[in-house]
Write an enzyme that holds these catalytic residues in place. Structure first.
Site, PDB file in Angstrom:
ATOM      1  N   ALA A  69      15.343  -1.115  25.650  1.00 15.22           N
ATOM      2  CA  ALA A  69      16.485  -0.050  25.571  1.00 15.22           C
ATOM      3  C   ALA A  69      17.523  -1.594  24.839  1.00 15.22           C
ATOM      4  O   ALA A  69      18.201  -1.599  24.213  1.00 15.22           O
ATOM      5  CB  ALA A  69      17.168  -0.005  26.678  1.00 15.22           C
ATOM      6  N   ASN A 146      24.391   0.770  36.065  1.00 17.13           N
ATOM      7  CA  ASN A 146      22.613   0.226  36.534  1.00 17.13           C
ATOM      8  C   ASN A 146      23.305  -0.183  37.935  1.00 17.13           C
ATOM      9  O   ASN A 146      22.838  -0.765  38.282  1.00 17.13           O
ATOM     10  CB  ASN A 146      22.015  -0.351  35.761  1.00 17.13           C
ATOM     11  CG  ASN A 146      23.232  -1.763  35.306  1.00 17.13           C
ATOM     12  OD1 ASN A 146      24.112  -1.727  33.992  1.00 17.13           O
ATOM     13  ND2 ASN A 146      22.749  -2.636  35.048  1.00 17.13           N
ATOM     14  N   CYS A 317      19.086  -8.524  35.066  1.00 15.28           N
ATOM     15  CA  CYS A 317      19.006  -9.086  33.846  1.00 15.28           C
ATOM     16  C   CYS A 317      20.189  -9.951  34.052  1.00 15.28           C
ATOM     17  O   CYS A 317      20.410 -10.923  33.480  1.00 15.28           O
ATOM     18  CB  CYS A 317      19.302  -8.610  32.911  1.00 15.28           C
ATOM     19  SG  CYS A 317      18.376  -6.454  32.917  1.00 15.28           S
TER      20      CYS A 317
HETATM   21  N1  PMP Z   1      20.522  -0.411  29.789  1.00 16.90           N
HETATM   22  C1  PMP Z   1      20.301  -0.364  31.365  1.00 16.90           C
HETATM   23  C2  PMP Z   1      21.739   0.917  31.855  1.00 16.90           C
HETATM   24  C3  PMP Z   1      19.496  -1.507  31.551  1.00 16.90           C
HETATM   25  O1  PMP Z   1      19.453  -1.206  33.127  1.00 16.90           O
HETATM   26  C4  PMP Z   1      18.916  -1.572  31.218  1.00 16.90           C
HETATM   27  C5  PMP Z   1      17.638  -2.358  32.226  1.00 16.90           C
HETATM   28  N2  PMP Z   1      18.001  -3.380  33.285  1.00 16.90           N
HETATM   29  C6  PMP Z   1      18.705  -2.356  29.678  1.00 16.90           C
HETATM   30  C7  PMP Z   1      19.892  -1.867  28.924  1.00 16.90           C
HETATM   31  C8  PMP Z   1      18.068  -2.576  29.139  1.00 16.90           C
HETATM   32  O2  PMP Z   1      16.166  -2.414  28.728  1.00 16.90           O
HETATM   33  P1  PMP Z   1      14.707  -3.021  28.596  1.00 16.90           P
HETATM   34  O3  PMP Z   1      14.658  -3.769  29.997  1.00 16.90           O
HETATM   35  O4  PMP Z   1      14.336  -2.187  27.861  1.00 16.90           O
HETATM   36  O5  PMP Z   1      15.435  -4.120  27.848  1.00 16.90           O
END
Ligand code: PMP
Length: 373
Positions: A69, A146, A317
């Site tokens: 994502a 998130n 992250c």
């Molecule tokens: N958007 C949201 C709301 C998320 O929670 C996350 C993952 N923590 C991401 C984007 C990023 O997704 P990915 O780990 O697949 O790069």
């Protein structure tokens, strides 16, 4: 170990791992090759596109497979930017894979606005309304936060867009909602929707971007022209097939009411302690935001992990960064932010798991609190 950090990632289904192996070791052909075996793989990838479109309740639009994502968000935002008099509106509650793209647009000289959050965790719709105009090119908002689990009202955002900025594109980060909360793109006219397989028991490093009108999208990755030129690079066939399996395997409604009961159970256990505060957002049953008086969230998280319960301090992250942009915008004080934990659920958990984990969390908390006071 009881795993309660499902917003960070989920355990992959065994069947997904089996499928991955099948496409890595047996049906390993490059889907772009000219022979029949490769053509079969290409058809199977088409099947996964249809599976995702069906889950989103739409026949209109395309699916571009991505490496997760973060890439889907980058593609939607960077791929729809245009020079000239264009403006871009973002939620301040966005994941770093949206927020930092917004910051990059700003650095490149584009006009970028951030919409604040209301106390209930949703975006400030009145502020959004005030920012929309004929120059608005893109609006980007998370479906479910998130950090807090707050659910934004997508129908309301669509109707504001239609009324005040009918030419604007709408991007929704659906990572914490896809396969968790039902959405009909047939009814809610969203232009881009990002999703990531590892949040719903699929593999990591694979995701997709739903695009309503693909003609308007510009690629950000150039190469061999795979994905109709919108995302060059040999497709992650095993990952995509495994993602398709995970999508097919999920019963959203059944899981939703079950996970709601898990969250309620956890709330009732934690709120038996008057020093533990539940943050009540208009939210997803999958995410619970809590703060624990007098104790550092990071300390509690590490101690709880040692005692067999895994929770998060917020977005994995951004967990290395000081502060928390989202909670700060919601008006949380420094102490509340420092003592904040995010507990996130999955339908794989049992009520007994929650009872046990809740008890361990409280015991661990009180042990630490007794030492620090
Ligand atoms: N958007 C949201 C709301 C998320 O929670 C996350 C993952 N923590 C991401 C984007 C990023 O997704 P990915 O780990 O697949 O790069």
């Amino acid at each position: 170990m009881i795993y309660l950090d499902n917003a960070a990632t989920t355990k992959m289904l065994e069947e997904c791992a089996d499928l991955y192996k099948k496409y890595a070791c047996n049906s390993f052909f490059n889907p772009s090759a000219g022979y029949g075996e490769a053509g079969e793989i290409k058809k199977e990838l088409e099947g996964v596109r249809q599976t995702i479109l069906k889950k989103l309740d739409t026949l209109e639009g395309d699916i571009v497979f991505t490496g997760g994502a973060t890439e889907s968000n980058n593609l939607a935002i960077m791929g729809s930017r245009r020079n000239g008099k264009t403006e871009y509106i973002f939620s301040v509650g966005g994941h770093p894979s949206v927020y930092n793209v917004a910051k990059e647009l700003e650095r490149l000289g584009f006009v970028v606005y951030f919409v604040n959050l209301q106390k209930n965790g949703q975006i400030d719709y009145a502020m959004l309304e005030g920012l929309l105009n004929n120059n608005t090119r893109l609006i980007s908002v998370e479906h479910v936060s998130n950090e807090t689990g707050a659910i934004n009202d997508l129908e309301r955002i669509v109707s504001l867009r239609d009324k005040y900025a009918s030419k604007a594109l709408l991007h929704i980060d659906g990572v914490q909602s896809f396969c968790k909360i039902n959405l009909s793109l047939n009814k809610t006219k969203i232009d881009f929707y990002s999703l990531s397989a590892h949040k719903f028991h699929g593999p990591k490093g694979v995701g997709a971007l739903y695009v309503r009108n693909i003609k308007g999208l510009k690629s950000i990755v150039f190469g061999g022209g795979q994905e109709e030129g919108y995302r060059s690079g040999t497709e992650n066939v095993g990952g995509i097939m495994a993602m398709g399996y995970a999508v097919n395997n999920i019963d959203i409604e059944k899981n939703l009411s079950y996970v709601r009961s898990l969250k309620e159970k956890m709330i009732s256990i934690l709120s038996s302690d008057s020093h533990v505060h539940i943050n009540q957002f208009e939210g997803s049953p999958y995410i619970l935001s809590v703060w624990f008086e007098d104790v550092n969230g990071e300390t509690l998280m590490r101690a709880a992990a040692k005692n067999g319960v895994i929770v998060g301090t917020g977005s994995a992250c951004s967990s290395k960064k000081a502060g928390n942009r989202v909670l700060e915008n919601l008006g949380f004080g420094k102490e509340q932010i420092k003592s904040h934990l995010r507990i996130s659920f999955s339908a794989e958990l049992s009520i007994e798991d929650i009872e046990k984990a809740g008890k361990i969390l409280l015991e661990t908390y009180n042990d630490i609190r007794a030492r620090v006071l």
